[in-house]
Design a protein around this motif. Sequence first.
Motif, PDB file in Angstrom:
ATOM      1  N   SER A   1       0.868  -1.186   0.000  1.00 20.23           N
ATOM      2  CA  SER A   1       0.000   0.000   0.000  1.00 20.23           C
ATOM      3  C   SER A   1       0.898   1.227   0.000  1.00 20.23           C
ATOM      4  O   SER A   1       2.035   1.165   0.455  1.00 20.23           O
ATOM      5  CB  SER A   1      -0.913   0.019   1.228  1.00 20.23           C
ATOM      6  N   TRP A   2       0.422   2.280  -0.559  1.00 14.95           N
ATOM      7  CA  TRP A   2       1.224   3.502  -0.549  1.00 14.95           C
ATOM      8  C   TRP A   2       0.297   4.703  -0.533  1.00 14.95           C
ATOM      9  O   TRP A   2      -0.904   4.573  -0.719  1.00 14.95           O
ATOM     10  CB  TRP A   2       2.183   3.528  -1.725  1.00 14.95           C
ATOM     11  N   THR A   3       0.887   5.852  -0.293  1.00 11.84           N
ATOM     12  CA  THR A   3       0.145   7.106  -0.228  1.00 11.84           C
ATOM     13  C   THR A   3       0.841   8.105  -1.143  1.00 11.84           C
ATOM     14  O   THR A   3       2.054   8.044  -1.309  1.00 11.84           O
ATOM     15  CB  THR A   3       0.178   7.647   1.227  1.00 11.84           C
ATOM     16  N   GLY A   4       0.113   8.984  -1.740  1.00 15.44           N
ATOM     17  CA  GLY A   4       0.739  10.025  -2.558  1.00 15.44           C
ATOM     18  C   GLY A   4      -0.075  11.308  -2.415  1.00 15.44           C
ATOM     19  O   GLY A   4      -1.261  11.260  -2.102  1.00 15.44           O
ATOM     20  N   ALA A   5       0.584  12.434  -2.649  1.00 15.70           N
ATOM     21  CA  ALA A   5      -0.111  13.719  -2.510  1.00 15.70           C
ATOM     22  C   ALA A   5      -0.703  14.127  -3.854  1.00 15.70           C
ATOM     23  O   ALA A   5      -0.078  13.920  -4.894  1.00 15.70           O
ATOM     24  CB  ALA A   5       0.891  14.794  -2.059  1.00 15.70           C
ATOM     25  N   SER A   6      -1.917  14.625  -3.833  1.00 10.20           N
ATOM     26  CA  SER A   6      -2.436  15.219  -5.076  1.00 10.20           C
ATOM     27  C   SER A   6      -3.041  16.574  -4.737  1.00 10.20           C
ATOM     28  O   SER A   6      -3.515  16.803  -3.623  1.00 10.20           O
ATOM     29  CB  SER A   6      -3.432  14.286  -5.760  1.00 10.20           C
ATOM     30  N   ASP A   7      -2.973  17.465  -5.725  1.00 13.20           N
ATOM     31  CA  ASP A   7      -3.477  18.817  -5.467  1.00 13.20           C
ATOM     32  C   ASP A   7      -4.996  18.841  -5.618  1.00 13.20           C
ATOM     33  O   ASP A   7      -5.608  17.859  -6.035  1.00 13.20           O
ATOM     34  CB  ASP A   7      -2.826  19.814  -6.441  1.00 13.20           C
TER      35      ASP A   7
ATOM     36  N   GLY B   1      -3.789  21.835 -10.542  1.00 15.10           N
ATOM     37  CA  GLY B   1      -5.175  21.640 -10.142  1.00 15.10           C
ATOM     38  C   GLY B   1      -5.888  20.461 -10.762  1.00 15.10           C
ATOM     39  O   GLY B   1      -7.104  20.456 -10.890  1.00 15.10           O
ATOM     40  N   TYR B   2      -5.147  19.420 -11.124  1.00 15.00           N
ATOM     41  CA  TYR B   2      -5.807  18.257 -11.713  1.00 15.00           C
ATOM     42  C   TYR B   2      -6.720  17.566 -10.702  1.00 15.00           C
ATOM     43  O   TYR B   2      -7.539  16.738 -11.070  1.00 15.00           O
ATOM     44  CB  TYR B   2      -4.775  17.263 -12.231  1.00 15.00           C
ATOM     45  N   SER B   3      -6.585  17.854  -9.433  1.00 19.10           N
ATOM     46  CA  SER B   3      -7.500  17.410  -8.386  1.00 19.10           C
ATOM     47  C   SER B   3      -7.719  15.905  -8.348  1.00 19.10           C
ATOM     48  O   SER B   3      -8.841  15.428  -8.166  1.00 19.10           O
ATOM     49  CB  SER B   3      -8.846  18.144  -8.537  1.00 19.10           C
TER      50      SER B   3
ATOM     51  N   ASN C   1      -7.345  13.801 -10.778  1.00 19.86           N
ATOM     52  CA  ASN C   1      -7.800  13.232 -12.061  1.00 19.86           C
ATOM     53  C   ASN C   1      -6.875  13.632 -13.186  1.00 19.86           C
ATOM     54  O   ASN C   1      -7.325  14.015 -14.264  1.00 19.86           O
ATOM     55  CB  ASN C   1      -9.225  13.700 -12.373  1.00 19.86           C
ATOM     56  N   GLY C   2      -5.547  13.573 -12.951  1.00 16.87           N
ATOM     57  CA  GLY C   2      -4.623  14.117 -13.924  1.00 16.87           C
ATOM     58  C   GLY C   2      -4.100  13.144 -14.961  1.00 16.87           C
ATOM     59  O   GLY C   2      -3.422  13.558 -15.904  1.00 16.87           O
ATOM     60  N   VAL C   3      -4.393  11.858 -14.824  1.00 18.61           N
ATOM     61  CA  VAL C   3      -3.792  10.919 -15.778  1.00 18.61           C
ATOM     62  C   VAL C   3      -4.217  11.266 -17.200  1.00 18.61           C
ATOM     63  O   VAL C   3      -3.387  11.417 -18.092  1.00 18.61           O
ATOM     64  CB  VAL C   3      -4.147   9.462 -15.412  1.00 18.61           C
ATOM     65  N   VAL C   4      -5.478  11.460 -17.413  1.00 18.27           N
ATOM     66  CA  VAL C   4      -5.946  11.820 -18.767  1.00 18.27           C
ATOM     67  C   VAL C   4      -5.780  13.319 -18.983  1.00 18.27           C
ATOM     68  O   VAL C   4      -5.299  13.769 -20.015  1.00 18.27           O
ATOM     69  CB  VAL C   4      -7.424  11.392 -18.958  1.00 18.27           C
ATOM     70  N   GLN C   5      -6.137  14.104 -17.955  1.00 21.53           N
ATOM     71  CA  GLN C   5      -6.120  15.562 -18.137  1.00 21.53           C
ATOM     72  C   GLN C   5      -4.715  16.095 -18.404  1.00 21.53           C
ATOM     73  O   GLN C   5      -4.560  17.166 -18.978  1.00 21.53           O
ATOM     74  CB  GLN C   5      -6.731  16.238 -16.913  1.00 21.53           C
ATOM     75  N   SER C   6      -3.665  15.387 -17.957  1.00 18.94           N
ATOM     76  CA  SER C   6      -2.319  15.925 -18.201  1.00 18.94           C
ATOM     77  C   SER C   6      -1.989  15.892 -19.691  1.00 18.94           C
ATOM     78  O   SER C   6      -1.151  16.662 -20.152  1.00 18.94           O
ATOM     79  CB  SER C   6      -1.264  15.182 -17.376  1.00 18.94           C
ATOM     80  N   HIS C   7      -2.695  15.045 -20.460  1.00 19.67           N
ATOM     81  CA  HIS C   7      -2.516  15.093 -21.912  1.00 19.67           C
ATOM     82  C   HIS C   7      -3.053  16.421 -22.441  1.00 19.67           C
ATOM     83  O   HIS C   7      -2.385  17.120 -23.224  1.00 19.67           O
ATOM     84  CB  HIS C   7      -3.257  13.919 -22.577  1.00 19.67           C
TER      85      HIS C   7
END
Length: 174
Positions: A48-54, A77-79, A81-87
């Motif tokens: 298990s792991w943790t990561g920070a997202s904005d 501000g991808y909040s 949901n950045g995997v697709v939005q970063s494209h």
Amino acid sequence: MLGKGGNHIAFGNRMQACFDQPSRHAAALQLTMGRLFPSLATAPVVQSWTGASDRSATGFPFFGRLPGHQRVLYGLGYSGNGVVQSHLGGRILSSLLLGERNAWTDSGLVRGPLAHFPPEPLRWCGAMLVRNAIRRVEQAEDRQHKPRWLDTRLAACAGMAGKTDHPQPSASRR
Ligand SMILES: Cc1cc2nc3c(=O)[nH]c(=O)nc-3n(C[C@H](O)[C@H](O)[C@H](O)COP(=O)(O)OP(=O)(O)OC[C@H]3O[C@@H](n4cnc5c(N)ncnc54)[C@H](O)[C@@H]3O)c2cc1C
């Protein structure tokens, strides 16, 4: 892989050690996994792991040039949901960088931050209030009980980021 957002909220946006450690919610996530996928109820969880997202105030990313530093472009501000939005972000930022004028640069996301959270400590207190309300709504729904009106109102403040963990017929879940 199964995940859940909105657990630890950083006061003053300060990165904390817990953002880079095994998840404190692994046991709860394993129970959720068993409920969502009964055949996996006893499957061993290897990590298990943790990561920070904005999280932006609108839940949507925003792009622009840093005021006073026109050569510095940003996308934030991808909040969660950045995997697709970063494209999309890459298209917008590269168009801005090349000085192009097109649908990417004219999009409503290229106006800088459209809203702001209140300053600390109001921001952290508000985030905890909303986070805990989302948890109570989820617990009530899991028990097929009607969530309290105030909790549903508070949970709604999270907008699109406040996803409750119900299997959607076609949606893949984190
Ligand atoms: C645990 C977790 C689960 C997630 N699950 C999903 C999901 O299921 N679906 C989804 O759509 N999104 C998910 N997200 C959100 C998604 O990962 C982010 O929205 C997305 O990665 C943001 O992209 P970014 O390019 O803005 O930032 P990042 O992906 O964080 O990229 C920023 C990069 O900049 C580098 N960097 C930082 N500082 C410097 C510096 N000074 N110099 C040079 N490089 C630097 C970093 O090393 C990093 O590689 C999740 C996030 C987390 C943490």
